[in-house]
Design a protein around this motif. Structure first.
Motif, PDB file in Angstrom:
ATOM      1  N   GLN A  38      51.157  23.423  17.325  1.00 34.71           N
ATOM      2  CA  GLN A  38      50.756  24.039  16.060  1.00 34.71           C
ATOM      3  C   GLN A  38      49.955  25.313  16.322  1.00 34.71           C
ATOM      4  O   GLN A  38      50.093  26.314  15.623  1.00 34.71           O
ATOM      5  N   PHE A  39      49.121  25.257  17.352  1.00 31.99           N
ATOM      6  CA  PHE A  39      48.336  26.430  17.728  1.00 31.99           C
ATOM      7  C   PHE A  39      49.261  27.620  18.011  1.00 31.99           C
ATOM      8  O   PHE A  39      49.067  28.723  17.499  1.00 31.99           O
ATOM      9  N   ALA A  40      50.280  27.384  18.851  1.00 33.07           N
ATOM     10  CA  ALA A  40      51.169  28.476  19.264  1.00 33.07           C
ATOM     11  C   ALA A  40      51.928  29.047  18.067  1.00 33.07           C
ATOM     12  O   ALA A  40      52.089  30.266  17.934  1.00 33.07           O
ATOM     13  N   ARG A  41      52.376  28.154  17.180  1.00 32.72           N
ATOM     14  CA  ARG A  41      53.139  28.625  16.011  1.00 32.72           C
ATOM     15  C   ARG A  41      52.298  29.585  15.169  1.00 32.72           C
ATOM     16  O   ARG A  41      52.774  30.634  14.723  1.00 32.72           O
ATOM     17  N   VAL A  42      51.041  29.223  14.946  1.00 31.90           N
ATOM     18  CA  VAL A  42      50.179  30.065  14.100  1.00 31.90           C
ATOM     19  C   VAL A  42      49.825  31.371  14.828  1.00 31.90           C
ATOM     20  O   VAL A  42      49.859  32.456  14.235  1.00 31.90           O
TER      21      VAL A  42
END
Ligand code: SF4
Ligand code: SF4
Length: 416
Positions: A201-205
Motif C-alpha cells: 500500500q505504501f508503494a502504491r501511494v
C-alpha cells in the motif's frame, strides 16, 4: 511506553522482539529440543498471533529504543515488520490505516474522503479567509506546469487546521516562489499510511505522489507540515521511486528556513512575544535528521522560545505516532491519554513551568499534522487550554503571525 505504563513487562521494547526471536528459531529454523533450550521455547497458535498483533500496535514506532540500545537493537523496526507481516500475509490491520486510510486514498484521492473538487472548494474558502484575517490577497495556484515547487499537504490540515495551508499560501506567495498544488489523485494529500503497516500500500501511494509531480513537470516536491509524509516520500520511497519518478523531494522546514533566514519576508518577532516550545516529530527529526531548520526559524521569530527536555533527536513521541492519533477504536483513546502521551505532556508542562498562569498564552509549535491531532486531544482531555492557556499549532502560523504586511493577530487564541 514501558515507563509510562508503570513498568508493565508487556510494553518493554524487547517483549515482542523476544517472541519473534523464539518463533524464528522454532518455526523458520525448525529448531528441536536443543534449540528450544538455547533460544527459549514457544508454541505458535491463534492466541499468540492475536496477542502479537495487539502488541505490534502498542508501539508507536518512534525508534527511541534503537537509539539508546548499546548494540542498536531496533525493537520499533521489529514491531513495524510484524505489522507488515500481519497485513500483507494475514490481512490483519487497523481499519483507520487501511480501509479508511490507504484504500480510500487510492480510490478517491485522499484518506479524508475529499475529491479534488471538494479540496479546491475548501482551498478557495481558505484563501478568502486568509484575505479577511491578514488583509493580504492570496490565490492558491493549481496544476501549474513547470512550477518550481509542488507543495503537498496532509489533507487533514485542510479540514482540521485550515489556517496551516492558508499560511503556507501566504508565505510562498509573499516570498515569490513559483509553486503549485496538484489536483491529481493523491496529489493533494501527502498522507501515506502504508508507512505504518503495509509496504505494498505504501508503494502504491508513493507512486501516485511522484506521478502527480511528473505530470506537472515540477522541479521538486515539498512536503507540508506532516512528519510521516516527510519520511514516507523523502526517505522510504527511495526504494520505489526510481528512474523518471525520482523527482527531488524537500522538507518544508528547509524551504521555510531559507525564506525566513534570507530575509525574503519582513518579520516583527515582537508580535510573537509569548512562550513557545517546539515539538520534534519523530519521523521528521529522529528518523530523518531534520533538526535545525525549524529551530533557526523559531529562535529568530519567537523571543520567548524554550526547548523541551530532552529535545531534537532525543525527543519523546507525542504519543500519537504510527497511526495512534487517528485510531479511536478499542481502547486507543485511553491508551493515548494515559500511556503513550504521558511523557510528552510532562515535557510540555515542564517547558512552561515558569508561566503556567492562565493570564499568559502559551504555544506548542508542532510542525506535524499527526502530532497536532494528538496535542489537540491531550490538551482537551487534561483541560490545559482552560486551566493554563496552552495552545498548539504549526510553524507557518508563527511566521504569518509576525509578518509585518499582515494584520496583527493571525494566531487565534481560542480553543480549536
Ligand atoms: S541490548 Fe538493546 S534491546 Fe537488548 S535489552 Fe539491551 S538495550 Fe534493550
Ligand atoms: S519504537 Fe518507541 S514505542 Fe516502540 S518499543 Fe521502541 S521506544 Fe517503545
Amino acid at each position: 511506553m514501558f515507563e509510562a505504563s508503570g513498568g508493565n513487562e508487556l510494553y518493554r521494547p524487547t517483549f515482542r522482539s523476544e517472541i519473534v526471536r523464539r518463533l524464528y528459531f522454532k518455526s523458520v529454523k525448525h529448531g528441536g529440543a536443543l534449540s528450544a533450550w538455547q533460544h527459549g521455547d514457544i508454541d505458535i497458535n491463534w492466541p499468540l498471533v492475536a496477542r502479537l498483533a495487539e502488541l505490534a500496535y502498542r508501539c508507536n514506532l518512534c525508534r527511541r529504543c534503537a537509539q539508546t540500545c548499546p548494540i542498536g537493537a531496533d525493537n520499533g523496526l521489529v514491531a513495524h515488520e510484524l505489522r507488515k507481516l500481519l497485513s500483507q500475509e494475514l490481512g490483519i490491520n487497523a481499519k483507520e490505516c487501511h480501509d479508511n486510510g490507504s484504500v480510500l486514498q487510492l480510490k478517491v484521492g485522499s484518506s479524508t474522503g475529499m475529491s479534488s473538487l471538494v479540496v479546491k472548494d475548501n482551498i478557495e474558502f481558505i484563501d478568502e479567509d486568509m484575505m479577511d484575517r491578514t488583509g493580504i490577497k492570496v490565490e492558491t495556484p493549481w496544476d501549474v506546469e513547470g512550477a518550481d515547487v509542488l507543495l503537498i499537504h496532509n489533507a487533514g490540515e485542510i479540514l482540521a487546521w485550515p489556517e496551516n495551508p492558508g499560511a503556507f499560501a501566504l508565505i510562498l506567495s509573499a516570498a515569490g516562489i513559483k509553486w503549485t498544488l496538484s489536483s491529481e489523485l493523491a496529489g493533494y494529500d501527502s498522507i501515506n499510511y502504508g508507512l505504518w503497516y503495509d509496504d505494498a500500500q505504501f508503494a502504491r501511494v508513493a507512486i501516485k505522489h511522484a506521478q502527480a509531480a511528473k505530470k506537472l513537470g515540477v522541479k521538486k516536491i515539498v512536503l507540508g507540515e506532516c512528519g510521516h509524509a516527510h519520511k514516507a516520500l523523502s526517505v522510504i520511497a527511495d526504494r520505489v521511486l526510481t528512474g523518471d519518478l525520482n523527482i527531488p523531494r524537500e522538507s518544508s522546514m528547509t524551504l521555510l528556513r531559507d525564506i525566513v533566514m534570507n530575509g525574503r519576508l519582513t518579520l516583527d518577532p515582537s508580535r510573537n512575544a509569548f512562550p513557545v516550545t517546539l515539538h520534534d516529530p519523530c519521523n521528521l527529526v529522529r528518523l530523518m535528521g531534520v533538526v535545525e531548520p525549524q529551530r533557526e526559524i523559531v529562535r529568530k521569530i519567537c523571543p520567548e522560545f524554550r526547548e523541551m527536555e530532552p529535545h531534537g533527536v532525543d525527543n519523546y513521541c507525542c504519543g500519537g505516532g504510527s497511526g495512534f492519533a487517528i485510531m479511536s477504536g478499542n481502547n486507543f483513546q485511553d491508551w493515548r491519554f494515559h500511556v503513550s502521551g504521558r511523557k510528552k505532556m510532562e515535557q510540555v508542562l515542564n517547558a512552561f513551568a515558569d508561566c503556567m498562569d492562565p493570564s499568559i498564552n502559551k504555544y506548542i509549535c508542532a510542525p506535524c499534522s499527526n502530532c497536532k491531532g494528538q496535542f489537540r486531544d491531550m490538551l482537551a482531555y487534561y483541560d490545559l487550554w482552560n486551566k493554563n492557556r496552552i495552545l498548539y499549532g504549526g510553524l507557518v502560523e508563527l511566521i504569518v503571525n509576525c509578518m509585518v504586511d499582515a494584520k496583527p493577530g493571525f494566531i487565534d487564541w481560542e480553543w480549536h
